[in-house]
Design a protein around this motif. Structure first.
Motif, PDB file in Angstrom:
ATOM      1  N   ALA A  74     105.510 -11.289 -38.847  1.00 33.68           N
ATOM      2  CA  ALA A  74     106.819 -11.142 -39.248  1.00 33.68           C
ATOM      3  C   ALA A  74     106.984  -9.935 -40.519  1.00 33.68           C
ATOM      4  CB  ALA A  74     107.521 -12.171 -39.861  1.00 33.68           C
ATOM      5  N   TYR A  75     105.925  -9.815 -41.388  1.00 33.86           N
ATOM      6  CA  TYR A  75     105.783  -8.933 -42.137  1.00 33.86           C
ATOM      7  C   TYR A  75     104.977  -7.762 -42.132  1.00 33.86           C
ATOM      8  CZ  TYR A  75     108.876 -12.167 -44.894  1.00 33.86           C
ATOM      9  OH  TYR A  75     109.870 -12.860 -45.487  1.00 33.86           O
ATOM     10  N   SER A  76     104.527  -7.670 -40.636  1.00 34.96           N
ATOM     11  CA  SER A  76     103.495  -6.355 -40.445  1.00 34.96           C
ATOM     12  C   SER A  76     104.371  -5.105 -40.022  1.00 34.96           C
ATOM     13  CB  SER A  76     102.650  -6.785 -39.384  1.00 34.96           C
ATOM     14  OG  SER A  76     103.403  -6.652 -38.153  1.00 34.96           O
ATOM     15  N   SER A  77     103.662  -4.227 -40.034  1.00 40.29           N
ATOM     16  CA  SER A  77     104.243  -2.830 -39.524  1.00 40.29           C
ATOM     17  C   SER A  77     104.660  -3.006 -37.956  1.00 40.29           C
ATOM     18  CB  SER A  77     103.622  -1.807 -40.221  1.00 40.29           C
ATOM     19  OG  SER A  77     102.334  -1.855 -39.505  1.00 40.29           O
ATOM     20  N   ARG A  78     104.245  -3.763 -37.414  1.00 39.37           N
ATOM     21  CA  ARG A  78     104.305  -3.576 -35.992  1.00 39.37           C
ATOM     22  C   ARG A  78     105.687  -3.962 -35.246  1.00 39.37           C
ATOM     23  NH1 ARG A  78     100.443  -7.946 -33.076  1.00 39.37           N
ATOM     24  NH2 ARG A  78     101.897  -6.946 -31.348  1.00 39.37           N
ATOM     25  N   THR A  79     106.099  -3.264 -34.331  1.00 41.57           N
ATOM     26  CA  THR A  79     107.185  -3.360 -33.663  1.00 41.57           C
ATOM     27  C   THR A  79     106.974  -4.669 -32.910  1.00 41.57           C
ATOM     28  OG1 THR A  79     107.549  -1.092 -33.358  1.00 41.57           O
ATOM     29  CG2 THR A  79     108.933  -2.327 -31.836  1.00 41.57           C
ATOM     30  N   ILE A  80     108.425  -5.485 -32.904  1.00 43.40           N
ATOM     31  CA  ILE A  80     108.112  -7.078 -32.294  1.00 43.40           C
ATOM     32  C   ILE A  80     109.083  -6.827 -31.051  1.00 43.40           C
ATOM     33  CG2 ILE A  80     108.627  -9.336 -32.710  1.00 43.40           C
ATOM     34  CD1 ILE A  80     107.700  -8.768 -35.445  1.00 43.40           C
ATOM     35  N   PRO A  81     108.858  -7.127 -30.113  1.00 44.44           N
ATOM     36  CA  PRO A  81     109.900  -7.418 -28.751  1.00 44.44           C
ATOM     37  C   PRO A  81     110.824  -8.658 -29.044  1.00 44.44           C
ATOM     38  CG  PRO A  81     107.450  -7.965 -28.187  1.00 44.44           C
ATOM     39  CD  PRO A  81     107.542  -7.325 -29.493  1.00 44.44           C
ATOM     40  N   ILE A  82     111.900  -8.304 -28.874  1.00 43.93           N
ATOM     41  CA  ILE A  82     113.051  -9.677 -28.723  1.00 43.93           C
ATOM     42  C   ILE A  82     113.576  -9.646 -27.530  1.00 43.93           C
ATOM     43  CG2 ILE A  82     113.250  -9.591 -31.163  1.00 43.93           C
ATOM     44  CD1 ILE A  82     115.803  -7.832 -30.782  1.00 43.93           C
ATOM     45  N   ASP A  83     114.619 -10.337 -27.465  1.00 40.08           N
ATOM     46  CA  ASP A  83     115.354 -10.661 -25.916  1.00 40.08           C
ATOM     47  C   ASP A  83     116.108  -9.360 -25.627  1.00 40.08           C
ATOM     48  OD1 ASP A  83     114.471 -13.339 -25.852  1.00 40.08           O
ATOM     49  OD2 ASP A  83     116.320 -13.936 -26.341  1.00 40.08           O
ATOM     50  N   CYS A  84     116.488  -9.374 -24.158  1.00 35.15           N
ATOM     51  CA  CYS A  84     117.018  -8.189 -23.629  1.00 35.15           C
ATOM     52  C   CYS A  84     116.414  -6.925 -23.547  1.00 35.15           C
ATOM     53  CB  CYS A  84     118.448  -7.931 -24.422  1.00 35.15           C
ATOM     54  SG  CYS A  84     119.325  -9.614 -24.533  1.00 35.15           S
ATOM     55  N   GLY A  85     115.168  -6.955 -23.752  1.00 33.05           N
ATOM     56  CA  GLY A  85     114.341  -5.768 -23.811  1.00 33.05           C
ATOM     57  C   GLY A  85     114.487  -4.870 -24.976  1.00 33.05           C
ATOM     58  N   SER A  86     115.093  -5.448 -26.005  1.00 37.19           N
ATOM     59  CA  SER A  86     115.387  -4.793 -27.203  1.00 37.19           C
ATOM     60  C   SER A  86     114.168  -5.180 -28.341  1.00 37.19           C
ATOM     61  CB  SER A  86     116.227  -5.286 -28.162  1.00 37.19           C
ATOM     62  OG  SER A  86     117.623  -5.086 -27.471  1.00 37.19           O
ATOM     63  N   PHE A  87     114.039  -4.436 -29.640  1.00 36.44           N
ATOM     64  CA  PHE A  87     112.698  -4.851 -30.373  1.00 36.44           C
ATOM     65  C   PHE A  87     113.115  -4.768 -31.756  1.00 36.44           C
ATOM     66  CE2 PHE A  87     113.009  -0.206 -29.861  1.00 36.44           C
ATOM     67  CZ  PHE A  87     112.679   0.127 -31.378  1.00 36.44           C
ATOM     68  N   MET A  88     112.445  -5.467 -32.734  1.00 36.55           N
ATOM     69  CA  MET A  88     112.620  -5.352 -34.177  1.00 36.55           C
ATOM     70  C   MET A  88     111.674  -4.364 -34.734  1.00 36.55           C
ATOM     71  SD  MET A  88     112.584  -9.229 -35.365  1.00 36.55           S
ATOM     72  CE  MET A  88     112.849  -8.949 -37.245  1.00 36.55           C
ATOM     73  N   GLU A  89     112.400  -3.526 -35.553  1.00 38.80           N
ATOM     74  CA  GLU A  89     111.395  -2.464 -36.344  1.00 38.80           C
ATOM     75  C   GLU A  89     110.272  -3.447 -37.044  1.00 38.80           C
ATOM     76  OE1 GLU A  89     114.565  -3.092 -37.312  1.00 38.80           O
ATOM     77  OE2 GLU A  89     115.666  -1.442 -36.506  1.00 38.80           O
ATOM     78  N   GLY A  90     109.031  -2.700 -37.209  1.00 39.93           N
ATOM     79  CA  GLY A  90     108.402  -3.213 -38.354  1.00 39.93           C
ATOM     80  C   GLY A  90     108.821  -3.454 -39.291  1.00 39.93           C
ATOM     81  N   ALA A  91     108.335  -4.421 -40.142  1.00 39.01           N
ATOM     82  CA  ALA A  91     109.089  -4.650 -41.477  1.00 39.01           C
ATOM     83  C   ALA A  91     109.175  -3.587 -42.545  1.00 39.01           C
ATOM     84  CB  ALA A  91     108.206  -5.540 -42.310  1.00 39.01           C
ATOM     85  N   ASP A  92     108.084  -2.630 -42.515  1.00 44.38           N
ATOM     86  CA  ASP A  92     108.071  -1.247 -43.247  1.00 44.38           C
ATOM     87  C   ASP A  92     109.261  -0.403 -43.043  1.00 44.38           C
ATOM     88  OD1 ASP A  92     105.308  -2.721 -42.933  1.00 44.38           O
ATOM     89  OD2 ASP A  92     104.706  -1.174 -44.450  1.00 44.38           O
ATOM     90  N   LEU A  93     109.484  -0.153 -41.675  1.00 45.93           N
ATOM     91  CA  LEU A  93     110.452   0.767 -41.395  1.00 45.93           C
ATOM     92  C   LEU A  93     111.786   0.111 -41.602  1.00 45.93           C
ATOM     93  CD1 LEU A  93     111.658   3.074 -40.011  1.00 45.93           C
ATOM     94  CD2 LEU A  93     111.142   2.002 -37.752  1.00 45.93           C
ATOM     95  N   ALA A  94     111.874  -1.303 -41.579  1.00 41.57           N
ATOM     96  CA  ALA A  94     113.277  -2.082 -41.735  1.00 41.57           C
ATOM     97  C   ALA A  94     113.455  -1.712 -43.296  1.00 41.57           C
ATOM     98  CB  ALA A  94     112.999  -3.423 -41.272  1.00 41.57           C
ATOM     99  N   VAL A  95     112.850  -1.876 -44.243  1.00 40.06           N
ATOM    100  CA  VAL A  95     113.106  -1.737 -45.444  1.00 40.06           C
ATOM    101  C   VAL A  95     113.357  -0.429 -45.910  1.00 40.06           C
ATOM    102  CG1 VAL A  95     112.163  -2.577 -47.762  1.00 40.06           C
ATOM    103  CG2 VAL A  95     111.844  -4.236 -45.885  1.00 40.06           C
ATOM    104  N   ARG A  96     112.472   0.476 -45.334  1.00 38.48           N
ATOM    105  CA  ARG A  96     112.622   1.816 -45.610  1.00 38.48           C
ATOM    106  C   ARG A  96     114.164   2.281 -45.319  1.00 38.48           C
ATOM    107  NH1 ARG A  96     107.994   5.617 -43.517  1.00 38.48           N
ATOM    108  NH2 ARG A  96     109.043   7.280 -44.736  1.00 38.48           N
ATOM    109  N   LEU A  97     114.593   2.058 -44.201  1.00 41.06           N
ATOM    110  CA  LEU A  97     115.946   2.273 -43.915  1.00 41.06           C
ATOM    111  C   LEU A  97     116.798   1.429 -44.926  1.00 41.06           C
ATOM    112  CD1 LEU A  97     115.638   1.594 -40.123  1.00 41.06           C
ATOM    113  CD2 LEU A  97     116.030   3.954 -41.206  1.00 41.06           C
ATOM    114  N   LEU A  98     116.936   0.375 -45.201  1.00 38.90           N
ATOM    115  CA  LEU A  98     117.600  -0.178 -46.155  1.00 38.90           C
ATOM    116  C   LEU A  98     117.438   0.521 -47.659  1.00 38.90           C
ATOM    117  CD1 LEU A  98     116.489  -3.881 -45.120  1.00 38.90           C
ATOM    118  CD2 LEU A  98     118.847  -3.124 -44.801  1.00 38.90           C
ATOM    119  N   ASP A  99     116.500   0.873 -47.800  1.00 34.97           N
ATOM    120  CA  ASP A  99     116.375   1.793 -49.124  1.00 34.97           C
ATOM    121  C   ASP A  99     117.008   2.920 -48.818  1.00 34.97           C
ATOM    122  OD1 ASP A  99     115.043   2.083 -51.724  1.00 34.97           O
ATOM    123  OD2 ASP A  99     114.113   3.620 -50.775  1.00 34.97           O
ATOM    124  N   ALA A 100     117.147   3.657 -47.854  1.00 32.32           N
ATOM    125  CA  ALA A 100     117.610   5.074 -47.486  1.00 32.32           C
ATOM    126  C   ALA A 100     119.097   4.846 -47.578  1.00 32.32           C
ATOM    127  CB  ALA A 100     117.014   5.599 -46.353  1.00 32.32           C
TER     128      ALA A 100
END
Length: 217
Positions: free
Chosen positions: A49-75
């Motif tokens: 959950a808190y790694s920098s790995r991309t995580i697959p979710i339903d519908c062929g979509s994915f969650m960004e790694g935690a690092d990228l998600a927070v960098r986007l929020l910061d930006a």
């Protein structure tokens, strides 16, 4: 109890990595800490959950790694009172964190099942200022007035200038732009008058945007 400890340890490790990469906004980090990422990842990926790995979710979509998600929020540089549009709800994690920083969030996704699952997570965390909708994000979201910030997590081939009409003066859009057939870069576009000022941020693993809502998922 064990999950709570894993959550704390995962968040602490994430903060160390983020500080090393220049992210230190206390408001953003506090909002992330208040939004347990393990609630948003599929159970089999809880350890990541808190790694920098991309995580697959339903519908062929994915969650960004935690690092990228927070960098986007910061930006995004969200301030209290902001109205924010997110194109690409996915798991709902980013929308949930934005909901703790902004006054109102509308998040859209082409997949109904992702919206339904994200809605259940918002309710479980008592987040009430995030509105989720199944919608086609290829033209943003018209009919909802203007936004202070827009975050898009599907890539365009060129700067999507129609978003200028959906931003307040001085508002900004963060969007991935394809640099070639396989790679893209996150770009911040700030509305000044009738044009955008462009700032290239960092590369990201997003896929080209698919238009239209999905019929079956």
């Amino acid at each position: 109890m064990r999950q709570g400890m894993a959550e704390k340890e995962g968040f602490a490790a994430l903060v160390l990595r983020l500080r090393a990469s220049g992210v230190s906004s206390l408001d953003v980090l506090t909002a992330v800490e208040q939004t347990p990422r393990s609630h948003f990842v599929p159970p089999q990926f809880a350890a990541d959950a808190y790694s920098s790995r991309t995580i697959p979710i339903d519908c062929g979509s994915f969650m960004e790694g935690a690092d990228l998600a927070v960098r986007l929020l910061d930006a995004l540089q969200i301030r209290p009172g902001h109205r924010v549009l997110e194109v690409g709800t996915g798991s709902g994690f980013t929308a949930a964190v934005i909901g703790r920083l902004a006054e109102r969030v509308i998040s859209i996704d082409r997949y109904k099942s992702l919206i339904t699952a994200a809605q259940a997570r918002m309710e479980a965390l008592s987040i009430r200022n995030v509105i989720l909708r199944q919608a086609d994000g290829s033209a943003g979201l018209s009919g909802e007035g203007t936004f202070d910030r827009i975050l898009v997590t599907a890539a365009f081939q060129a700067v999507p200038r129609f978003y200028a009409d959906q931003l307040v003066a001085g508002g900004s859009l963060i969007v991935p732009l394809m640099t070639d057939s396989e790679n893209c870069i996150m770009v911040r576009l700030t509305k000044t008058g009738s044009r955008f000022e462009r700032e290239d941020l960092f590369s990201a693993p997003y896929l080209p945007l698919v238009p239209h809502t999905a019929a079956y998922l």
